[in-house]
Design an enzyme around this catalytic site. Structure first.
Site, PDB file in Angstrom:
ATOM      1  N   VAL A  14      37.803  52.264  56.253  1.00 11.16           N
ATOM      2  CA  VAL A  14      39.224  52.642  56.112  1.00 11.16           C
ATOM      3  C   VAL A  14      40.067  52.360  57.358  1.00 11.16           C
ATOM      4  O   VAL A  14      41.153  51.772  57.264  1.00 11.16           O
ATOM      5  CB  VAL A  14      39.419  54.134  55.736  1.00 11.16           C
ATOM      6  CG1 VAL A  14      39.195  54.345  54.265  1.00 11.16           C
ATOM      7  CG2 VAL A  14      38.556  55.054  56.555  1.00 11.16           C
ATOM      8  N   LYS A  77      31.412  53.127  63.146  1.00  7.31           N
ATOM      9  CA  LYS A  77      31.025  54.531  63.328  1.00  7.31           C
ATOM     10  C   LYS A  77      30.687  54.765  64.801  1.00  7.31           C
ATOM     11  O   LYS A  77      29.925  53.987  65.390  1.00  7.31           O
ATOM     12  CB  LYS A  77      29.802  54.795  62.463  1.00  7.31           C
ATOM     13  CG  LYS A  77      29.528  56.228  62.161  1.00  7.31           C
ATOM     14  CD  LYS A  77      28.368  56.273  61.155  1.00  7.31           C
ATOM     15  CE  LYS A  77      27.851  57.652  60.971  1.00  7.31           C
ATOM     16  NZ  LYS A  77      28.849  58.601  60.497  1.00  7.31           N
ATOM     17  N   ALA A  78      31.255  55.828  65.378  1.00  6.01           N
ATOM     18  CA  ALA A  78      31.048  56.094  66.808  1.00  6.01           C
ATOM     19  C   ALA A  78      29.579  56.410  67.086  1.00  6.01           C
ATOM     20  O   ALA A  78      28.882  56.975  66.243  1.00  6.01           O
ATOM     21  CB  ALA A  78      31.929  57.260  67.239  1.00  6.01           C
ATOM     22  N   SER A 130      45.028  57.884  66.825  1.00  7.97           N
ATOM     23  CA  SER A 130      45.225  59.076  65.992  1.00  7.97           C
ATOM     24  C   SER A 130      46.234  58.800  64.894  1.00  7.97           C
ATOM     25  O   SER A 130      47.190  58.066  65.085  1.00  7.97           O
ATOM     26  CB  SER A 130      45.704  60.263  66.829  1.00  7.97           C
ATOM     27  OG  SER A 130      45.926  61.364  65.965  1.00  7.97           O
ATOM     28  N   LYS A 185      42.198  61.335  73.805  1.00  8.09           N
ATOM     29  CA  LYS A 185      42.087  61.492  72.344  1.00  8.09           C
ATOM     30  C   LYS A 185      41.262  62.740  72.008  1.00  8.09           C
ATOM     31  O   LYS A 185      41.600  63.498  71.096  1.00  8.09           O
ATOM     32  CB  LYS A 185      41.427  60.243  71.730  1.00  8.09           C
ATOM     33  CG  LYS A 185      41.057  60.386  70.244  1.00  8.09           C
ATOM     34  CD  LYS A 185      42.276  60.440  69.376  1.00  8.09           C
ATOM     35  CE  LYS A 185      42.131  60.858  67.934  1.00  8.09           C
ATOM     36  NZ  LYS A 185      41.010  60.568  67.139  1.00  8.09           N
ATOM     37  N   HIS A 188      43.458  65.670  72.539  1.00  2.00           N
ATOM     38  CA  HIS A 188      44.420  65.707  71.419  1.00  2.00           C
ATOM     39  C   HIS A 188      43.772  66.426  70.229  1.00  2.00           C
ATOM     40  O   HIS A 188      44.377  67.305  69.608  1.00  2.00           O
ATOM     41  CB  HIS A 188      44.816  64.277  71.027  1.00  2.00           C
ATOM     42  CG  HIS A 188      45.452  64.168  69.677  1.00  2.00           C
ATOM     43  ND1 HIS A 188      44.723  64.223  68.499  1.00  2.00           N
ATOM     44  CD2 HIS A 188      46.747  64.029  69.302  1.00  2.00           C
ATOM     45  CE1 HIS A 188      45.530  64.126  67.467  1.00  2.00           C
ATOM     46  NE2 HIS A 188      46.773  64.007  67.930  1.00  2.00           N
ATOM     47  N   ASN A 189      42.539  66.065  69.927  1.00  2.00           N
ATOM     48  CA  ASN A 189      41.888  66.670  68.771  1.00  2.00           C
ATOM     49  C   ASN A 189      41.592  68.151  69.003  1.00  2.00           C
ATOM     50  O   ASN A 189      41.665  68.955  68.075  1.00  2.00           O
ATOM     51  CB  ASN A 189      40.594  65.919  68.451  1.00  2.00           C
ATOM     52  CG  ASN A 189      40.872  64.588  67.775  1.00  2.00           C
ATOM     53  OD1 ASN A 189      41.963  64.044  67.907  1.00  2.00           O
ATOM     54  ND2 ASN A 189      39.905  64.050  67.081  1.00  2.00           N
ATOM     55  N   GLU A 192      44.708  69.829  68.345  1.00  2.00           N
ATOM     56  CA  GLU A 192      44.907  69.797  66.884  1.00  2.00           C
ATOM     57  C   GLU A 192      44.127  70.944  66.218  1.00  2.00           C
ATOM     58  O   GLU A 192      44.661  71.632  65.334  1.00  2.00           O
ATOM     59  CB  GLU A 192      44.418  68.429  66.388  1.00  2.00           C
ATOM     60  CG  GLU A 192      44.380  68.243  64.897  1.00  2.00           C
ATOM     61  CD  GLU A 192      43.671  66.927  64.545  1.00  2.00           C
ATOM     62  OE1 GLU A 192      44.003  65.879  65.124  1.00  2.00           O
ATOM     63  OE2 GLU A 192      42.769  66.954  63.688  1.00  2.00           O
ATOM     64  N   HIS A 455      24.995  88.110  95.141  1.00  2.00           N
ATOM     65  CA  HIS A 455      25.795  86.882  94.994  1.00  2.00           C
ATOM     66  C   HIS A 455      26.963  86.816  95.973  1.00  2.00           C
ATOM     67  O   HIS A 455      27.660  85.822  96.010  1.00  2.00           O
ATOM     68  CB  HIS A 455      26.304  86.752  93.552  1.00  2.00           C
ATOM     69  CG  HIS A 455      25.207  86.446  92.576  1.00  2.00           C
ATOM     70  ND1 HIS A 455      24.490  85.283  92.614  1.00  2.00           N
ATOM     71  CD2 HIS A 455      24.674  87.174  91.552  1.00  2.00           C
ATOM     72  CE1 HIS A 455      23.579  85.282  91.645  1.00  2.00           C
ATOM     73  NE2 HIS A 455      23.675  86.430  90.994  1.00  2.00           N
TER      74      HIS A 455
HETATM   75  P1  NBP Z   1      33.119  54.885  59.619  1.00  2.00           P
HETATM   76  O1  NBP Z   1      33.080  55.768  60.786  1.00  2.00           O
HETATM   77  O2  NBP Z   1      32.748  55.431  58.291  1.00  2.00           O
HETATM   78  O3  NBP Z   1      32.167  53.601  59.913  1.00  2.00           O
HETATM   79  C1  NBP Z   1      31.961  52.606  58.932  1.00  2.00           C
HETATM   80  C2  NBP Z   1      31.954  51.248  59.588  1.00  2.00           C
HETATM   81  O4  NBP Z   1      30.939  51.149  60.596  1.00  2.00           O
HETATM   82  C3  NBP Z   1      31.631  50.161  58.550  1.00  2.00           C
HETATM   83  O5  NBP Z   1      32.398  49.021  58.837  1.00  2.00           O
HETATM   84  C4  NBP Z   1      30.146  49.915  58.807  1.00  2.00           C
HETATM   85  O6  NBP Z   1      29.707  48.656  58.369  1.00  2.00           O
HETATM   86  C5  NBP Z   1      30.111  50.011  60.295  1.00  2.00           C
HETATM   87  N1  NBP Z   1      28.773  50.144  60.875  1.00  2.00           N
HETATM   88  C6  NBP Z   1      27.899  51.180  60.833  1.00  2.00           C
HETATM   89 BR1  NBP Z   1      28.157  52.730  59.907  1.00  2.00          BR
HETATM   90  N2  NBP Z   1      26.772  50.967  61.504  1.00  2.00           N
HETATM   91  C7  NBP Z   1      26.913  49.719  62.000  1.00  2.00           C
HETATM   92  C8  NBP Z   1      26.068  48.907  62.783  1.00  2.00           C
HETATM   93  N3  NBP Z   1      24.897  49.342  63.222  1.00  2.00           N
HETATM   94  N4  NBP Z   1      26.514  47.671  63.102  1.00  2.00           N
HETATM   95  C9  NBP Z   1      27.703  47.224  62.675  1.00  2.00           C
HETATM   96  N5  NBP Z   1      28.558  47.953  61.936  1.00  2.00           N
HETATM   97  C10 NBP Z   1      28.161  49.190  61.589  1.00  2.00           C
HETATM   98  O7  NBP Z   1      34.537  54.159  59.480  1.00  2.00           O
HETATM   99  P2  NBP Z   1      36.019  54.766  59.664  1.00  2.00           P
HETATM  100  O8  NBP Z   1      36.183  56.072  58.996  1.00  2.00           O
HETATM  101  O9  NBP Z   1      36.909  53.629  59.303  1.00  2.00           O
HETATM  102  O10 NBP Z   1      36.137  55.025  61.236  1.00  2.00           O
HETATM  103  C11 NBP Z   1      35.939  53.996  62.190  1.00  2.00           C
HETATM  104  C12 NBP Z   1      36.024  54.620  63.574  1.00  2.00           C
HETATM  105  O11 NBP Z   1      37.319  55.173  63.747  1.00  2.00           O
HETATM  106  C13 NBP Z   1      35.043  55.766  63.793  1.00  2.00           C
HETATM  107  O12 NBP Z   1      34.574  55.735  65.105  1.00  2.00           O
HETATM  108  C14 NBP Z   1      35.876  56.995  63.577  1.00  2.00           C
HETATM  109  O13 NBP Z   1      35.389  58.117  64.305  1.00  2.00           O
HETATM  110  C15 NBP Z   1      37.228  56.537  64.127  1.00  2.00           C
HETATM  111  N6  NBP Z   1      38.390  57.238  63.582  1.00  2.00           N
HETATM  112  C16 NBP Z   1      38.458  57.572  62.272  1.00  2.00           C
HETATM  113  C17 NBP Z   1      39.584  58.225  61.785  1.00  2.00           C
HETATM  114  C18 NBP Z   1      39.681  58.577  60.326  1.00  2.00           C
HETATM  115  O14 NBP Z   1      40.664  59.252  59.968  1.00  2.00           O
HETATM  116  N7  NBP Z   1      38.758  58.143  59.479  1.00  2.00           N
HETATM  117  C19 NBP Z   1      40.640  58.523  62.638  1.00  2.00           C
HETATM  118  C20 NBP Z   1      40.566  58.137  63.970  1.00  2.00           C
HETATM  119  C21 NBP Z   1      39.431  57.489  64.424  1.00  2.00           C
HETATM  120  P3  NBP Z   1      29.172  48.462  56.865  1.00  2.00           P
HETATM  121  O15 NBP Z   1      30.374  48.259  56.014  1.00  2.00           O
HETATM  122  O16 NBP Z   1      28.319  47.248  56.957  1.00  2.00           O
HETATM  123  O17 NBP Z   1      28.386  49.691  56.497  1.00  2.00           O
END
Ligand code: NBP
Length: 479
Positions: A14, A77-78, A130, A185, A188-189, A192, A455
């Site tokens: 997403v 994914k982080a 964010s 960030k 910020h969270n 939040e 102490h």
């Molecule tokens: P996700 O955190 O759900 O991660 C999914 C993505 O990571 C997919 O593209 C997946 O590839 C890839 N991936 C994984 Br899992 N393991 C991998 C690996 N070993 N090698 C390569 N690619 C890998 O996606 P998200 O919700 O879009 O969030 C992305 C980042 O943004 C995260 O760090 C999240 O914490 C941060 N974030 C999210 C939001 C939010 O509202 N969702 C807001 C702010 C920041 P695949 O398609 O091949 O499985």
């Protein structure tokens, strides 16, 4: 050989997908890559007409598609996934290329990655983003860390895709070196979490003590959103509260399980605050409140515990009480931000980031979850006094909290007497009173510590460190 894409995004779930579309909609040629190629093709099929995309299937193809210096946004994914992607791409890059990690990384991981990549001649920009998926598409608040040189190459692009505040300023700034962006960030969270907890407590008081229905409370929040509490979170609270569940016809809020989830960043804010010695009691209570809510077994087993049940007020009293709750919410919010900005200042000092706190408030005015009119006030306070030791040292905030405090005290007293849990309001008030107190019981704590652990303590009347021989004749010795 270098390609034509000005930016590339790998990780097209997403966030990455919407960020890539945002770049493309602003006229940039965007190279696309995802571990599973199907996501890349879906994006082009669904949104290909929004701009110029270069879909690629392998890391080599992706890197070759980028113009130099290469700019690669990693949105996976982080954690381990980010390291895996860096390991995969770094060998394909050259001096001066830039990897931008837009995930929610822990800032210590970002510091480690930045150092490793710097030694290989690659810029690593740990970037807080964010605003969720809508923000990624329409304009998030962006918090990039990393070298000033990398910001020169990347900043203008980020300024284009970032949210714009009401005065038109882009909600992005170079935060500082290495992990500064992800630290900001994270904080910020944390703020939040506190904002959401305080809003939740205001809701519960209006429900249980004022006796309002969710729809009535939604109207109260709508009114508050026209005043000093004007913010995204207050706005969406009114929307959520006025939503009716289609299946049951009941207020949506009454059919949702009351167990909140928490992700890493709120918890990290508190853990790091403890390491830095910064009292973020309001943020901590917000994290713990979610934790308590999630302990279903514990809550079930505790239903027999004695205590009052809130008695709803009459109409006139309820309206007056709602006004008092607004005061309590606003005063508690000032305290949350005071604590959050204290953590930012402490982190900046600890890691030598030189973070401009007023600029942080300015880039949170649009795009992000805590965006609020109130943030202009914080920017103003730091502009007037860049070395402001605490937001509460600003005369404007101090005057406002002074004006709110009678109602704040009345609301928390009512909550305590009626048995409505308000850990955020009470922690904020206790923090405020702790700062005001002429003497704190810490003097007694020091005496106890000296008694059982030798102490030592310092005295109010002369310099030095002292110990009393508690087990003997209680002579005081200077140590
Ligand atoms: P996700 O955190 O759900 O991660 C999914 C993505 O990571 C997919 O593209 C997946 O590839 C890839 N991936 C994984 Br899992 N393991 C991998 C690996 N070993 N090698 C390569 N690619 C890998 O996606 P998200 O919700 O879009 O969030 C992305 C980042 O943004 C995260 O760090 C999240 O914490 C941060 N974030 C999210 C939001 C939010 O509202 N969702 C807001 C702010 C920041 P695949 O398609 O091949 O499985």
């Amino acid at each position: 050989m270098s390609g034509t894409a000005q930016i590339g995004v790998t990780g097209l779930a997403v966030m990455g997908r919407n960020l890539a579309r945002n770049f493309a909609r602003h006229g940039y040629t965007v190279a696309l890559h995802n571990r599973t190629a199907a996501r890349t093709h879906e994006l082009v099929e669904e949104f290909g007409e929004e701009g110029i995309f270069v879909p690629t299937e392998s890391p080599e193809e992706f890197v070759a598609a980028l113009e130099r210096p290469r700019r690669l946004v990693v949105m996976v994914k982080a954690g381990d996934a980010t390291d895996a992607v860096i390991q995969e791409f770094a060998p394909l890059l050259e001096d001066g290329d830039v990897i931008i990690d837009g995930g929610n990384a822990h800032f210590e991981d970002t510091r480690r990655r930045e150092k490793e990549l710097r030694e290989r001649g690659i810029h690593f920009v740990g970037t807080g983003i964010s605003g969720g998926e809508e923000g990624a598409l329409h304009g998030p608040s962006i918090m990039p860390g990393g070298s000033a040189e990398s910001y020169e190459s990347l900043g203008p692009m980020l300024e284009k895709i970032a949210a714009k505040a009401k005065d038109g300023a882009p909600c992005v700034t170079h935060i500082g070196p290495d992990g500064a962006g992800h630290f900001v960030k994270m904080t910020h969270n944390g703020i939040e979490y506190a904002d959401m907890q305080l809003i939740g407590e205001a809701y519960q008081l209006l429900r249980d003590v004022a006796g309002y229905s969710p729809a009535q409370i939604a109207d109260v929040f709508r009114t508050w959103n026209t005043g000093r509490l004007d913010s995204y979170l207050i706005e969406i609270t009114a929307e959520v509260l006025s939503h009716v569940d289609a299946a049951t016809g009941k207020p949506f809020v009454d059919v949702v399980l009351d167990q909140a989830e928490q992700k890493g960043t709120g918890r990290w804010t508190v853990q790091i605050a403890l390491d830095l010695g910064v009292p973020v009691s309001g943020i901590a209570e917000a994290v713990f409140a979610r934790s308590v809510s999630g302990h279903a077994d514990l809550r079930e087993a505790s239903r027999h515990l004695a205590g009052p049940t809130a008695k709803p007020l009459g109409d006139d009293e309820a309206a007056a009480f709602a006004d008092q709750v607004e005061q309590a919410l606003y005063a508690s919010k000032i305290v949350s931000y005071t604590q959050g900005f204290h953590e930012l200042a402490a982190g900046s000092r600890q890691y030598d980031w030189n973070i401009d706190l007023g600029r942080i408030a300015a880039i949170w005015r649009g795009g992000c979850i805590i965006r609020a009119a109130f943030l202009d006030r914080i920017t103003g306070a730091y502009e007037a006094q860049p070395q402001l030791p605490s937001l509460l040292a600003d005369k404007g905030f101090a005057d406002e909290i002074a004006a709110a405090q009678d109602d704040w005290r009345a609301v928390t007293a009512t909550a305590v007497l009626q048995g409505v849990p308000t850990p955020g309001f009470t922690a904020a008030l206790a923090y405020y009173d702790s700062l005001r107190a002429a003497r704190l019981p810490a003097a007694l704590t020091q005496g106890q510590r000296d008694y059982f652990g030798a102490h030592t303590y310092r005295r109010t009347d002369r310099d030095g460190t002292f110990h009393t021989l508690w087990g003997g004749d209680k002579t005081e010795i200077e140590s």
